[in-house]
Scaffold this active site. Structure first.
Site, PDB file in Angstrom:
ATOM      1  N   ASN A 155       0.808  -1.222   0.000  1.00  0.00           N
ATOM      2  CA  ASN A 155       0.000   0.000   0.000  1.00  0.00           C
ATOM      3  C   ASN A 155       0.842   1.274   0.000  1.00  0.00           C
ATOM      4  OD1 ASN A 155       0.239  -1.588   2.485  1.00  0.00           O
ATOM      5  ND2 ASN A 155      -0.465   0.242   3.532  1.00  0.00           N
ATOM      6  N   SER A 203     -10.904  -5.617  -0.603  1.00  0.00           N
ATOM      7  CA  SER A 203     -11.629  -4.578   0.145  1.00  0.00           C
ATOM      8  C   SER A 203     -12.362  -3.672  -0.833  1.00  0.00           C
ATOM      9  CB  SER A 203     -10.635  -3.752   0.963  1.00  0.00           C
ATOM     10  OG  SER A 203     -11.282  -2.613   1.486  1.00  0.00           O
ATOM     11  N   THR A 241     -26.148 -10.864   9.170  1.00  0.00           N
ATOM     12  CA  THR A 241     -27.016 -10.555   8.031  1.00  0.00           C
ATOM     13  C   THR A 241     -26.224  -9.795   6.972  1.00  0.00           C
ATOM     14  OG1 THR A 241     -28.895 -10.478   9.516  1.00  0.00           O
ATOM     15  CG2 THR A 241     -29.182  -9.423   7.360  1.00  0.00           C
ATOM     16  N   CYS A 329       1.390   8.889  12.602  1.00  0.00           N
ATOM     17  CA  CYS A 329       1.438   9.676  13.828  1.00  0.00           C
ATOM     18  C   CYS A 329       0.793   8.874  14.954  1.00  0.00           C
ATOM     19  CB  CYS A 329       0.695  10.980  13.627  1.00  0.00           C
ATOM     20  SG  CYS A 329       1.100  12.185  14.858  1.00  0.00           S
TER      21      CYS A 329
HETATM   22  N1  PLP Z   1      -4.600  -4.524   3.285  1.00  0.00           N
HETATM   23  C1  PLP Z   1      -4.014  -3.483   2.670  1.00  0.00           C
HETATM   24  C2  PLP Z   1      -2.811  -3.732   1.824  1.00  0.00           C
HETATM   25  C3  PLP Z   1      -4.550  -2.204   2.798  1.00  0.00           C
HETATM   26  O1  PLP Z   1      -3.956  -1.188   2.174  1.00  0.00           O
HETATM   27  C4  PLP Z   1      -5.690  -2.033   3.598  1.00  0.00           C
HETATM   28  C5  PLP Z   1      -6.255  -0.676   3.808  1.00  0.00           C
HETATM   29  O2  PLP Z   1      -5.541   0.312   3.803  1.00  0.00           O
HETATM   30  C6  PLP Z   1      -6.268  -3.145   4.221  1.00  0.00           C
HETATM   31  C7  PLP Z   1      -5.695  -4.382   4.044  1.00  0.00           C
HETATM   32  C8  PLP Z   1      -7.478  -3.032   5.090  1.00  0.00           C
HETATM   33  O3  PLP Z   1      -8.652  -2.907   4.341  1.00  0.00           O
HETATM   34  P1  PLP Z   1      -9.968  -2.344   5.051  1.00  0.00           P
HETATM   35  O4  PLP Z   1      -9.770  -0.870   5.183  1.00  0.00           O
HETATM   36  O5  PLP Z   1     -11.080  -2.698   4.115  1.00  0.00           O
HETATM   37  O6  PLP Z   1     -10.092  -3.021   6.353  1.00  0.00           O
END
Ligand code: PLP
Length: 387
Positions: A155, A203, A241, A329
């Site tokens: 990310n 996600s 649900t 932070c």
């Molecule tokens: N995994 C990665 C690589 C992510 O970047 C994120 C969110 O920033 C997540 C998992 C978590 O996803 P969610 O926000 O849907 O819980």
């Protein structure tokens, strides 16, 4: 003089994304008139159940699996947590987990908690470009390893891991393999046909769907113990649900992702590349982080010498430009990002790092605005700090 913003320039699409209007349109009936419970026996409930099943097909189509291999969850975090919990519940003689030092906190913190409870975790490091070493992965798998979890794409840096190869190594040793594909889905093609992956997390809000919905792929030959326990929804694999409207939205978002994945790799990549090269031309002492040969098309992580990224975020915020810092932070102190630290960067480099992440909803005008605002903010801070 920095300009006053008249419109947000949103360059933080790895944090979350704008809802695609077509996704919202698909969801609306299930937020209004069609509010039936999918578990109800009458036709009004059946309509919701059918919508959930259509969404399951749409998700499955995007990643090349069977609809029955998809369960809906509340988010990427739940999908990741559920995988680790299930894998560790299968065989009490397997209490060892392998993962990387650059995972999202939903894997990282889960593994830290497991370690406190007596499980053993092997943390795979990365090199200075954020790459894992497959030979090392091969070496650390043991007879008591329950699961290996390696993210598809990071990310913060956008670095893409060799997931097919990693999964093949792990399968060879008869160990379960999970990948957190939250950042990859919709940005690069992901095809599970012929793959050796047991679990894959998705996600919704990273792919132009609302927050609070996710999915987990579970290979049909892989046993699974539910994490959220209660009712028998999702074939007994995830109680609660169903969030019908958001599930419908996720299905539509996946359909659109399939249609747009090429644009991600042409138009969105071009936005990112023009921005990145524009920054490198305009600002001295900038470095691009991560393996540029294997990186998401929308992401650039840049380290600017002699700046404090939190301060730059505030200056850019005044200009209406949204991006992220390479540090988190926590309780008032700036902790350098675990990803950048794992890449061997010192605190100064981590503190001077900004992540810009683009989407198909950006425009050339956004790139132009960012190419004015970012150099001006960096220059302003460098002058202030030098004074
Ligand atoms: N995994 C990665 C690589 C992510 O970047 C994120 C969110 O920033 C997540 C998992 C978590 O996803 P969610 O926000 O849907 O819980």
């Amino acid at each position: 003089m920095l300009r006053k913003p008249d419109k947000i320039v949103y360059l933080d699409n790895n944090a979350t994304t704008q809802i695609d209007p077509a996704v919202l349109e698909a969801m609306m009936p299930f937020l209004t008139a069609s509010y039936g419970n999918p578990s109800s026996a009458y036709r009004f409930g059946k309509k919701a159940a059918d919508a959930v099943e259509s969404a399951r097909e749409q998700v499955a189509r995007l990643i090349g699996c069977q609809p029955s291999e998809i369960i809906f969850t509340s988010c990427g975090t739940e999908s990741n947590n559920a995988t680790l919990a299930s894998a560790l519940s299968m065989d009490i003689d397997r209490q060892h987990v392998v993962t990387t030092r650059v995972e999202h906190s939903s894997i990282l913190k889960h593994c830290e908690t497991l370690a406190k409870r007596g499980y053993e975790i092997t943390w795979l490091g990365v090199d200075s470009e954020g790459r894992i070493d497959l030979d090392h992965l091969n070496d650390v798998i043991r007879a008591d390893t329950a699961v290996v979890s390696v993210m598809t794409a990071n990310n913060e840096t956008g670095v893409i891991n060799p997931i097919a190869e990693a999964a093949a190594i792990v399968r060879e040793k008869k160990v379960l393999f999970h990948t957190d594909a939250v950042q990859a889905i919709g940005k690069i093609p992901v095809n599970l046909r012929e793959s050796k992956i047991n679990f894959l997390s998705i996600s919704g809000h990273k792919l132009h769907c609302p927050k609070g919905v996710g999915a987990l792929y579970i290979d049909r030959r892989t046993r699974f113990n539910p994490y959220v326990i209660g009712g028998g929804q999702e074939g007994g694999r995830r109680a609660g649900t169903e969030n019908v409207a958001s599930i419908v939205g996720l299905g539509k978002a996946c359909e659109l992702a399939a249609e747009n994945v090429e644009a991600e790799n042409t138009t969105v990549r071009a936005f990112r590349d023009r921005f990145e090269s524009g920054i490198l031309e305009r600002i001295p002492d900038v470095r691009v982080n991560g393996d540029v040969a294997s990186r998401l098309p929308n992401t650039t992580s840049l380290s600017f010498t002699g700046i404090d990224s939190e301060g730059i975020l505030m200056l850019l915020d005044k200009e209406g430009v949204c991006c992220s810092a390479g540090s988190a932070c926590t309780t008032g102190s700036l902790a350098p990002s675990h990803v950048l630290r794992a890449m061997g960067f010192n605190d100064d480099r981590a503190r001077g790092t900004l992540r810009f992440s683009f989407s198909r909803f950006n425009t050339e005008a956004d790139v132009d605005r960012a190419l004015e605002a970012v150099p001006a903010s960096i220059e302003k801070m460098r002058i202030t700090l030098a004074a």
